[in-house]
Write an enzyme that holds these catalytic residues in place. Structure first.
Site: not given
Ligand SMILES: Nc1ncnc2c1ncn2[C@@H]1O[C@H](COP(=O)(O)OP(=O)(O)OP(=O)(O)O)[C@@H](O)[C@H]1O
Ligand SMILES: Cc1ncc(CO)c(N)n1
Length: 265
Positions: A175, A208, A210-213
């Protein structure tokens, strides 16, 4: 028939990430969400102030309660916290042949904060990742998994190949949320044969959390609905982009993405 998905993940008291984000994502996709909680975090939009693990026995009991009674169509894992929990989850997945399995190898948050300990990283690599249908590391996690520096899309592509080959995972999706690109937030897919860059407009917002979850649970939701993996990932990425466009200005730090859009009743 109602489809069922499962999240094996931690609780976020602030409601932006973890199990809370996963269940909202499942609900948006009209899927019944079940959950096996691995840990409880004291967390808000600013950061994590405390965390406690659920015993591996209770994690296993939650999984057994769900699988002994229901037919689960897709599973995702999120924050698993420690080695004992990872081993318990990996054992259950192996014994019950749980699939499809989306593993979000939660180790380091977007802000660079380490969320699991070092022994847990080893167990994740050896016991859980090889059982995944797809893994979705962020840039930090991909650096740990590939042992290489990643700052560009070219380096994301190289790391995806390294991780796919070394860990024996069918599909790797790195990501790009953490890239310093002002206009795009590309994710890189590699399935052992084909590499793809999944482009997406970068949304300018501080909300942003929770985007990854949300991405990994939307992939699981789409798989539960019977979509093929690449379609599931592309539609999940689109969902995250729209959720970011509708993010919520809550709290003093990084607010949550908006999982539901205005409902007309
Ligand atoms: N500002 C943004 N605009 C558009 N897409 C984004 C943005 N930030 C993250 N994404 C998308 O969101 C998804 C999650 O990516 P990210 O790299 O944020 O994951 P993460 O670090 O595991 O997230 P988190 O730990 O905040 O839950 C990917 O598809 C990424 O491209
Ligand atoms: C509980 C939990 N799971 C995943 C993440 C990663 O975003 C977070 N910050 N907290």
């Amino acid at each position: 028939m109602t489809k069922i998905a499962l999240t094996i993940a931690g609780s976020d008291s602030g409601g932006g990430a973890g199990v809370q984000a996963d269940l909202r994502t499942f609900a948006f996709h009209k899927i019944h969400g079940t959950s096996a909680i691995t840990c409880v975090t004291a967390q808000n939009t600013v950061g994590v102030t405390d965390v406690a693990a659920i015993t591996p026995k209770l994690v296993q009991a939650q999984l057994a309660a769900i699988f002994d009674d229901m037919s689960v169509d897709a599973v995702k894992t999120g924050m698993l916290l420690n080695q004992e929990i990872i081993e318990a989850v990996a054992k259950f997945i192996r014994e019950r042949n749980v699939h499809p399995l989306v593993v979000d190898p939660v180790m380091v948050s977007r802000a660079g904060v380490q969320l699991i300990d070092d022994s847990a990283v080893i167990s994740l690599k050896t016991s859980l990742l090889p059982q995944a249908t797809i893994i979705t590391p962020n840039l930090y996690e991909a650096r740990i998994l590939s042992n290489q520096e990643i700052n560009t899309v070219e380096e994301m592509k190289q790391a995806a190949v390294t991780i796919q080959k070394q860990l024996g995972v069918p599909v790797v999706l790195i990501k790009g949320g953490g890239l310093s690109d002002r206009y795009q937030s590309p994710d890189v897919w590699f399935d052992g044969h084909n590499g793809e860059i999944l482009t997406g407009e970068r949304i300018v917002t501080k909300n942003t959390h929770g985007t990854g979850c949300t991405l990994s649970s939307a992939i699981a939701a789409n798989l539960a609905l019977g979509k093929d993996l690449l379609t599931a990932v592309k539609e999940a990425k689109h969902y995250v982009t729209v959720a970011l466009q509708n993010s919520l200005d809550i709290g003093q730090g990084n607010g949550p993405v908006g999982h539901f859009f205005p409902l007309l009743l």
